[in-house]
Design a protein around this motif. Structure first.
Motif, PDB file in Angstrom:
ATOM      1  N   ARG A  52     -16.920  26.240 -41.498  1.00 56.99           N
ATOM      2  CA  ARG A  52     -15.800  25.135 -41.688  1.00 56.99           C
ATOM      3  C   ARG A  52     -15.504  24.286 -40.502  1.00 56.99           C
ATOM      4  O   ARG A  52     -15.189  23.244 -40.642  1.00 56.99           O
ATOM      5  CB  ARG A  52     -14.547  26.109 -41.901  1.00 56.99           C
ATOM      6  CG  ARG A  52     -14.349  26.685 -43.201  1.00 56.99           C
ATOM      7  CD  ARG A  52     -13.167  27.619 -43.174  1.00 56.99           C
ATOM      8  NE  ARG A  52     -13.145  28.413 -44.615  1.00 56.99           N
ATOM      9  CZ  ARG A  52     -12.580  29.400 -44.940  1.00 56.99           C
ATOM     10  NH1 ARG A  52     -11.690  29.957 -43.663  1.00 56.99           N
ATOM     11  NH2 ARG A  52     -12.551  29.752 -46.334  1.00 56.99           N
ATOM     12  N   ALA A  53     -16.083  24.553 -39.253  1.00 57.22           N
ATOM     13  CA  ALA A  53     -16.205  23.453 -38.324  1.00 57.22           C
ATOM     14  C   ALA A  53     -17.610  22.898 -38.294  1.00 57.22           C
ATOM     15  O   ALA A  53     -17.712  21.997 -37.484  1.00 57.22           O
ATOM     16  CB  ALA A  53     -16.090  24.454 -36.944  1.00 57.22           C
ATOM     17  N   CYS A  54     -18.513  22.980 -39.262  1.00 57.74           N
ATOM     18  CA  CYS A  54     -19.742  22.439 -39.138  1.00 57.74           C
ATOM     19  C   CYS A  54     -20.303  22.590 -37.869  1.00 57.74           C
ATOM     20  O   CYS A  54     -20.940  21.574 -37.218  1.00 57.74           O
ATOM     21  CB  CYS A  54     -19.382  20.995 -39.704  1.00 57.74           C
ATOM     22  SG  CYS A  54     -19.263  20.574 -41.362  1.00 57.74           S
ATOM     23  N   ASP A  55     -20.200  23.674 -37.435  1.00 50.48           N
ATOM     24  CA  ASP A  55     -20.895  24.051 -36.085  1.00 50.48           C
ATOM     25  C   ASP A  55     -22.568  24.296 -36.213  1.00 50.48           C
ATOM     26  O   ASP A  55     -22.676  25.486 -36.464  1.00 50.48           O
ATOM     27  CB  ASP A  55     -20.452  25.246 -35.377  1.00 50.48           C
ATOM     28  CG  ASP A  55     -20.822  25.476 -34.027  1.00 50.48           C
ATOM     29  OD1 ASP A  55     -21.962  25.057 -33.640  1.00 50.48           O
ATOM     30  OD2 ASP A  55     -19.958  26.239 -33.134  1.00 50.48           O
ATOM     31  N   SER A  56     -23.467  23.497 -36.351  1.00 51.21           N
ATOM     32  CA  SER A  56     -24.569  23.571 -36.402  1.00 51.21           C
ATOM     33  C   SER A  56     -25.227  24.535 -35.543  1.00 51.21           C
ATOM     34  O   SER A  56     -25.986  25.587 -36.222  1.00 51.21           O
ATOM     35  CB  SER A  56     -25.296  22.228 -36.500  1.00 51.21           C
ATOM     36  OG  SER A  56     -26.708  22.198 -36.804  1.00 51.21           O
ATOM     37  N   THR A  57     -25.076  24.482 -34.465  1.00 51.59           N
ATOM     38  CA  THR A  57     -25.832  25.290 -33.615  1.00 51.59           C
ATOM     39  C   THR A  57     -25.638  26.771 -33.748  1.00 51.59           C
ATOM     40  O   THR A  57     -26.074  27.776 -33.928  1.00 51.59           O
ATOM     41  CB  THR A  57     -25.335  24.879 -31.860  1.00 51.59           C
ATOM     42  OG1 THR A  57     -25.681  23.637 -31.752  1.00 51.59           O
ATOM     43  CG2 THR A  57     -25.868  25.917 -31.027  1.00 51.59           C
ATOM     44  N   ARG A  58     -24.026  27.114 -33.883  1.00 55.04           N
ATOM     45  CA  ARG A  58     -23.757  28.625 -34.164  1.00 55.04           C
ATOM     46  C   ARG A  58     -24.325  29.042 -35.514  1.00 55.04           C
ATOM     47  O   ARG A  58     -24.757  30.126 -35.687  1.00 55.04           O
ATOM     48  CB  ARG A  58     -22.106  28.533 -34.175  1.00 55.04           C
ATOM     49  CG  ARG A  58     -21.554  29.955 -34.569  1.00 55.04           C
ATOM     50  CD  ARG A  58     -22.012  30.901 -33.397  1.00 55.04           C
ATOM     51  NE  ARG A  58     -21.442  32.084 -33.559  1.00 55.04           N
ATOM     52  CZ  ARG A  58     -22.147  33.451 -33.186  1.00 55.04           C
ATOM     53  NH1 ARG A  58     -23.052  33.513 -32.473  1.00 55.04           N
ATOM     54  NH2 ARG A  58     -21.248  34.357 -33.429  1.00 55.04           N
ATOM     55  N   LEU A  59     -24.177  28.120 -36.556  1.00 59.54           N
ATOM     56  CA  LEU A  59     -24.787  28.725 -37.576  1.00 59.54           C
ATOM     57  C   LEU A  59     -26.346  29.020 -37.717  1.00 59.54           C
ATOM     58  O   LEU A  59     -26.690  29.868 -38.208  1.00 59.54           O
ATOM     59  CB  LEU A  59     -24.554  27.354 -38.804  1.00 59.54           C
ATOM     60  CG  LEU A  59     -23.247  27.391 -39.366  1.00 59.54           C
ATOM     61  CD1 LEU A  59     -23.170  25.955 -40.158  1.00 59.54           C
ATOM     62  CD2 LEU A  59     -22.940  28.498 -40.222  1.00 59.54           C
ATOM     63  N   SER A  60     -26.999  28.052 -37.076  1.00 62.75           N
ATOM     64  CA  SER A  60     -28.386  28.473 -36.551  1.00 62.75           C
ATOM     65  C   SER A  60     -28.641  29.890 -36.039  1.00 62.75           C
ATOM     66  O   SER A  60     -29.541  30.529 -36.301  1.00 62.75           O
ATOM     67  CB  SER A  60     -29.169  27.493 -35.895  1.00 62.75           C
ATOM     68  OG  SER A  60     -29.074  26.091 -36.487  1.00 62.75           O
ATOM     69  N   GLU A  61     -27.614  30.062 -35.188  1.00 67.36           N
ATOM     70  CA  GLU A  61     -27.824  31.420 -34.249  1.00 67.36           C
ATOM     71  C   GLU A  61     -27.582  32.680 -35.272  1.00 67.36           C
ATOM     72  O   GLU A  61     -28.452  33.561 -35.214  1.00 67.36           O
ATOM     73  CB  GLU A  61     -26.659  31.375 -33.200  1.00 67.36           C
ATOM     74  CG  GLU A  61     -27.204  30.477 -32.207  1.00 67.36           C
ATOM     75  CD  GLU A  61     -25.944  30.220 -31.047  1.00 67.36           C
ATOM     76  OE1 GLU A  61     -24.780  31.223 -31.255  1.00 67.36           O
ATOM     77  OE2 GLU A  61     -26.161  29.838 -29.940  1.00 67.36           O
ATOM     78  N   LEU A  62     -26.605  32.285 -36.001  1.00 68.57           N
ATOM     79  CA  LEU A  62     -26.016  33.424 -37.145  1.00 68.57           C
ATOM     80  C   LEU A  62     -27.155  33.536 -38.120  1.00 68.57           C
ATOM     81  O   LEU A  62     -27.408  34.881 -38.571  1.00 68.57           O
ATOM     82  CB  LEU A  62     -24.785  33.124 -37.720  1.00 68.57           C
ATOM     83  CG  LEU A  62     -23.568  32.965 -36.911  1.00 68.57           C
ATOM     84  CD1 LEU A  62     -22.338  32.412 -37.424  1.00 68.57           C
ATOM     85  CD2 LEU A  62     -23.352  34.544 -36.288  1.00 68.57           C
ATOM     86  N   ALA A  63     -28.110  32.450 -38.414  1.00 66.41           N
ATOM     87  CA  ALA A  63     -29.062  32.731 -39.471  1.00 66.41           C
ATOM     88  C   ALA A  63     -30.126  33.729 -38.785  1.00 66.41           C
ATOM     89  O   ALA A  63     -30.892  34.424 -39.824  1.00 66.41           O
ATOM     90  CB  ALA A  63     -29.526  31.346 -39.967  1.00 66.41           C
ATOM     91  N   ARG A  64     -30.211  33.758 -37.382  1.00 67.92           N
ATOM     92  CA  ARG A  64     -31.341  34.714 -36.908  1.00 67.92           C
ATOM     93  C   ARG A  64     -30.910  36.140 -36.805  1.00 67.92           C
ATOM     94  O   ARG A  64     -31.634  37.044 -36.327  1.00 67.92           O
ATOM     95  CB  ARG A  64     -31.696  34.220 -35.617  1.00 67.92           C
ATOM     96  CG  ARG A  64     -32.442  32.661 -35.813  1.00 67.92           C
ATOM     97  CD  ARG A  64     -33.223  32.397 -34.475  1.00 67.92           C
ATOM     98  NE  ARG A  64     -32.155  32.219 -33.573  1.00 67.92           N
ATOM     99  CZ  ARG A  64     -31.521  31.032 -33.084  1.00 67.92           C
ATOM    100  NH1 ARG A  64     -32.030  29.887 -33.869  1.00 67.92           N
ATOM    101  NH2 ARG A  64     -30.584  30.692 -32.370  1.00 67.92           N
ATOM    102  N   VAL A  65     -29.457  36.367 -37.167  1.00 68.52           N
ATOM    103  CA  VAL A  65     -28.870  37.863 -37.151  1.00 68.52           C
ATOM    104  C   VAL A  65     -29.197  38.354 -35.446  1.00 68.52           C
ATOM    105  O   VAL A  65     -29.978  39.143 -35.497  1.00 68.52           O
ATOM    106  CB  VAL A  65     -29.333  38.563 -38.229  1.00 68.52           C
ATOM    107  CG1 VAL A  65     -28.482  39.828 -38.100  1.00 68.52           C
ATOM    108  CG2 VAL A  65     -29.210  37.999 -39.403  1.00 68.52           C
TER     109      VAL A  65
END
Length: 420
Positions: free
Chosen positions: A406-419
């Motif tokens: 919802r914040a469009c935080d690309s950096t954080r989403l990339s981190e989460l994608a790596r679990v």
């Protein structure tokens, strides 16, 4: 006249018309059972949509029957009898119309048995829709009689049927307006919609007047044709000034919500209530899985139950799903994957990143969907690592994903994608 009608029903074009109409009706019902299964209104609506094929067949049958005198060269013989010249023509038209209608109704009887096993709503104006469709078939056979008597060609019947199909197809797929009510083909505006009773009556009057006009023209009864033509023209005006098909109101009773009484709330329209248990089996586990996570929906509802003008895009705590194309004649859901996909509606998409695809954000969204549905591992998506964690940690990961999306935080989403 009764004896002549009986002979026409047994030996004329009528038996072939009945068989062809029965076969075509069964085929049309079989290939699109998702449009009518479990709904009386859906069955009537689908019959009217099938008029694209059925009306064309009735035109061809009427034309073939009417051209019989010319093919057998018995016109002079019939003219020498004491009966009016139009009487044999009328009896032949009546026989073809009765036979074609019988073929359709026999097929519908089988479909009605299947619908009756499942249907949870029998109200609405569906029987009007069906009755007007039957009248339209008689109009189609009258049009065929005109063609058969006026066009001295053996190929007049198939050409007339094909021309009718093409003409109705153009009229059906053209932009919808009030002129649509003049066509026998139902454009498919939703089984939950109510057509005003006055519109049904005006349609019936139009088809009856047009049928009388066509038969008068075929019989060369000029004065009768002029009177019937005036009546047909007069019936057009109130039809084309009626309501637009796409603005018909919903039947309040048909779209009344029917909800589960145990577990997370799942609601369907009353006309779809026979699918409630099947839908709940798919959606309740998802709602259980996300229960308590901040910002997630707490219920799921059929789109048909949404109030008029309601925006289902807004975050209102509801997963909206559609049951169009989901019914099966013997019960159950046609496409479980479509229903599961609707539960993803609250997930943010990677499209918020300046119009460019962000691989990290996209992978995080795919991982979130895989976790939501407990899908097996595939590709480079580490869903197995996420599912190996304790459930509280999995839910915490999903909550972090929602917040970053919802914040469009690309950096954080990339981190989460790596679990991590």
């Amino acid at each position: 006249m009764r004896r002549q009608l009986r002979l026409e029903l047994l030996r004329g074009t009528a038996p072939a018309a009945a068989l062809v109409m029965f076969g075509a009706s069964v085929w049309m019902l079989a290939v699109h059972q998702d449009d009518w299964a479990g709904r009386w209104a859906g069955l009537a609506s689908w019959v009217r949509q099938s008029m694209l094929i059925l009306a064309a067949l009735m035109v061809a049958a009427g034309a073939w029957q009417a051209g019989r005198e010319r093919r057998r060269q018995i016109g002079d013989l019939l003219a020498s009898t004491a009966r009016p010249a139009w009487q044999p023509m009328l009896v032949a038209w009546l026989a073809v119309s009765l036979a074609g209608t019988a073929g359709l109704l026999v097929a519908l009887a089988g479909a009605a048995v299947l619908v009756g096993r499942l249907a949870t709503y029998a109200g609405g104006d569906w029987w009007w829709t069906l009755a007007v469709g039957v009248l339209a078939l008689w109009t189609a056979s009258a049009l065929g009689v005109v063609v058969g008597r006026l066009v001295p060609l053996r190929v007049a019947a198939p050409i007339a049927g094909l021309a009718t199909y093409l003409g109705l197809a153009v009229a059906t797929y053209a932009p919808l307006g009030t002129v649509t009510w003049l066509s026998p083909v139902h454009a498919g505006w939703g089984a939950e919609r109510l057509v005003p009773a006055g519109t049904h009556l005006r349609q019936a009057a139009w088809f009856v007047a047009l049928t009388a006009l066509l038969l008068a023209v075929a019989a060369r009864r000029i004065r009768v044709a002029l009177v019937c033509g005036a009546l047909a023209a007069a019936s057009v005006v109130p039809i084309v000034t009626g309501p637009l098909p796409r603005r018909l109101p919903a039947d309040p009773a048909a779209v009344e919500p029917v909800c589960t009484v145990e577990g997370p709330q799942v609601c369907v329209a009353r006309m779809n209530a026979y699918l409630l248990d099947d839908v709940a089996v798919v959606l309740q586990p998802v709602l259980h899985r996300i229960d308590g996570i901040p910002g997630v929906p707490a219920r799921a509802a059929d789109e048909a139950t949404a109030p008029p003008g309601y925006s289902m895009i807004d975050d209102d705590g509801t997963i909206w799903f559609s049951l169009l194309g989901q019914s099966k004649a013997l019960g159950g859901l046609e496409r479980l994957d479509w229903l599961r996909a609707s539960t993803d509606s609250f997930l943010a998409r990677w499209g918020c990143y300046d119009g460019r695809r962000d691989e990290g954000a996209y992978d995080a969204t795919v991982l979130a969907r895989a976790w939501l549905h407990q899908e097996p591992p595939y590709g480079d998506i580490p869903v197995d690592r996420l599912l190996a964690r304790p459930l509280p940690q999995q839910r915490a990961w999903f909550a972090d994903y929602l917040a970053a999306s919802r914040a469009c935080d690309s950096t954080r989403l990339s981190e989460l994608a790596r679990v991590p």
